[in-house]
Design an enzyme around this catalytic site. Sequence first.
Site, PDB file in Angstrom:
ATOM      1  N   TYR A   1       0.851  -1.181   0.000  1.00 11.57           N
ATOM      2  CA  TYR A   1       0.000   0.000   0.000  1.00 11.57           C
ATOM      3  C   TYR A   1       0.889   1.233   0.000  1.00 11.57           C
ATOM      4  O   TYR A   1       2.050   1.187   0.441  1.00 11.57           O
ATOM      5  CB  TYR A   1      -0.907   0.009   1.233  1.00 11.57           C
ATOM      6  CG  TYR A   1      -2.027  -0.995   1.177  1.00 11.57           C
ATOM      7  CD1 TYR A   1      -3.267  -0.667   0.631  1.00 11.57           C
ATOM      8  CD2 TYR A   1      -1.853  -2.286   1.679  1.00 11.57           C
ATOM      9  CE1 TYR A   1      -4.300  -1.586   0.590  1.00 11.57           C
ATOM     10  CE2 TYR A   1      -2.886  -3.225   1.637  1.00 11.57           C
ATOM     11  CZ  TYR A   1      -4.102  -2.866   1.086  1.00 11.57           C
ATOM     12  OH  TYR A   1      -5.117  -3.784   1.043  1.00 11.57           O
TER      13      TYR A   1
ATOM     14  N   TYR B   1      -0.550 -10.251  -0.466  1.00 15.24           N
ATOM     15  CA  TYR B   1       0.498  -9.544   0.269  1.00 15.24           C
ATOM     16  C   TYR B   1       0.508  -9.996   1.720  1.00 15.24           C
ATOM     17  O   TYR B   1      -0.488 -10.542   2.210  1.00 15.24           O
ATOM     18  CB  TYR B   1       0.300  -8.029   0.181  1.00 15.24           C
ATOM     19  CG  TYR B   1      -0.925  -7.523   0.912  1.00 15.24           C
ATOM     20  CD1 TYR B   1      -0.859  -7.138   2.256  1.00 15.24           C
ATOM     21  CD2 TYR B   1      -2.150  -7.434   0.266  1.00 15.24           C
ATOM     22  CE1 TYR B   1      -1.971  -6.673   2.932  1.00 15.24           C
ATOM     23  CE2 TYR B   1      -3.270  -6.963   0.933  1.00 15.24           C
ATOM     24  CZ  TYR B   1      -3.183  -6.593   2.264  1.00 15.24           C
ATOM     25  OH  TYR B   1      -4.285  -6.135   2.927  1.00 15.24           O
TER      26      TYR B   1
ATOM     27  N   ARG C   1      -2.568 -12.304   2.923  1.00 15.08           N
ATOM     28  CA  ARG C   1      -3.935 -12.009   2.521  1.00 15.08           C
ATOM     29  C   ARG C   1      -4.059 -12.230   1.013  1.00 15.08           C
ATOM     30  O   ARG C   1      -3.133 -11.931   0.254  1.00 15.08           O
ATOM     31  CB  ARG C   1      -4.316 -10.569   2.833  1.00 15.08           C
ATOM     32  CG  ARG C   1      -4.344 -10.202   4.306  1.00 15.08           C
ATOM     33  CD  ARG C   1      -5.425  -9.156   4.537  1.00 15.08           C
ATOM     34  NE  ARG C   1      -6.746  -9.721   4.285  1.00 15.08           N
ATOM     35  CZ  ARG C   1      -7.842  -8.986   4.074  1.00 15.08           C
ATOM     36  NH1 ARG C   1      -7.767  -7.672   4.071  1.00 15.08           N
ATOM     37  NH2 ARG C   1      -9.003  -9.574   3.862  1.00 15.08           N
TER      38      ARG C   1
ATOM     39  N   HIS D   1      -7.051  -8.229  -3.031  1.00 16.88           N
ATOM     40  CA  HIS D   1      -8.385  -7.666  -2.881  1.00 16.88           C
ATOM     41  C   HIS D   1      -8.361  -6.163  -3.139  1.00 16.88           C
ATOM     42  O   HIS D   1      -7.332  -5.502  -3.000  1.00 16.88           O
ATOM     43  CB  HIS D   1      -8.968  -7.945  -1.492  1.00 16.88           C
ATOM     44  CG  HIS D   1      -8.108  -7.467  -0.364  1.00 16.88           C
ATOM     45  ND1 HIS D   1      -7.015  -8.161   0.089  1.00 16.88           N
ATOM     46  CD2 HIS D   1      -8.183  -6.350   0.398  1.00 16.88           C
ATOM     47  CE1 HIS D   1      -6.447  -7.500   1.078  1.00 16.88           C
ATOM     48  NE2 HIS D   1      -7.127  -6.398   1.285  1.00 16.88           N
TER      49      HIS D   1
ATOM     50  N   HIS E   1     -10.260  -2.870  -1.846  1.00 14.78           N
ATOM     51  CA  HIS E   1     -11.139  -2.297  -0.824  1.00 14.78           C
ATOM     52  C   HIS E   1     -12.090  -1.283  -1.451  1.00 14.78           C
ATOM     53  O   HIS E   1     -11.691  -0.482  -2.312  1.00 14.78           O
ATOM     54  CB  HIS E   1     -10.319  -1.572   0.245  1.00 14.78           C
ATOM     55  CG  HIS E   1      -9.534  -2.468   1.139  1.00 14.78           C
ATOM     56  ND1 HIS E   1     -10.106  -3.143   2.190  1.00 14.78           N
ATOM     57  CD2 HIS E   1      -8.213  -2.791   1.138  1.00 14.78           C
ATOM     58  CE1 HIS E   1      -9.167  -3.844   2.815  1.00 14.78           C
ATOM     59  NE2 HIS E   1      -8.019  -3.652   2.196  1.00 14.78           N
TER      60      HIS E   1
END
Length: 343
Positions: A189, A225, A246, A249, A251
Amino acid sequence: MPKVSDVPHLGKAIMEAIERGAPDVDLATLPNLTDMSADKLTENVIAVNAGTPNPRQKFVLAALVRHMHAFVKEVGLTPEEWMHGLEFLTKTGQMCTDIRQEFILLSDIFGVSALVDTLNHPKPEGATEATILGPFFVEDAREVPNGGEIAGEESGQPMLVKGRILDMAGNPIPNCLIETWETDEDGYYDTQRSGESGYVQDCRGRLYSDADGNYAFRCVMPVPYPIPNDGPVGQLLRGMNRHVFRPAHLHMMFIADGFEKLVTALYFKGDIFLSSDAVFGVKSSLVEDPKMVTDAAEARKAGFKKDQFLLCARDFVLITTEQAAEELVKAKAKAAEEAKAKA
């Protein structure tokens, strides 16, 4: 018996504490807290907390004390173990910053975030399911136009996400705020890439649905990640021999007048971590299978420079605040019935 401040000859420290906001209680109203045995301690802690003015807070604190004390008794917690736990929580707090929330991460890996979300946001059939917020949301994402770009093509495999925002009757929801954020192709991120130049937003943005409820934005295909594992939560997971990964995805958060806020995410078919998400966030109804578009003209029309892109078409169905309240009442009644049946 008088209030604390009425007692003569009190030290300056006590008076300064009261001036800072310490409750000036009537000591006669308090239970006798001397000679506390293991059997007496729990109920006396609850009793001394009984002056809590907020009824819900009072109820929650009483239950918390009971469960904490029951846990200590059940496992026979030693002073060394308790100190180890306190040190762990201290380090967890010290790891938190404006762009990293280690306590949310701790809640996530124990499934507490997922449980709180599931209990408080039940959805009727046909509505889009919610899932956890995660620790990487920021309040000040930049606004992009509907159809615009939240991530440059250099950040990963180009993907167009589009669809409609609808109510339960299939009517469009115009002017719905859409917050969206994701990782880049390396699995990071933007908040994890802050360096000497400071925090630079990427792979996140906010936009609004149009008058017909349509939305679209260009992003990149996220990748699996690891949750941050360089802190106390990561150390805890290593000690439990649990993986920290995870599935990929995207968000998304939806906010519209008259509707319950929806915090959700899209997951993607074929991901190797889809069935073992480290934070228990995956729901089958949220799994998508983007299609590859190889028509260069379509790519230009969508705003891409590259000749091919992934297309993820997904509608989202929101429920009104009234419908949300009704679903919550039904869910709580069902939970109460199940608890009564087990008693």
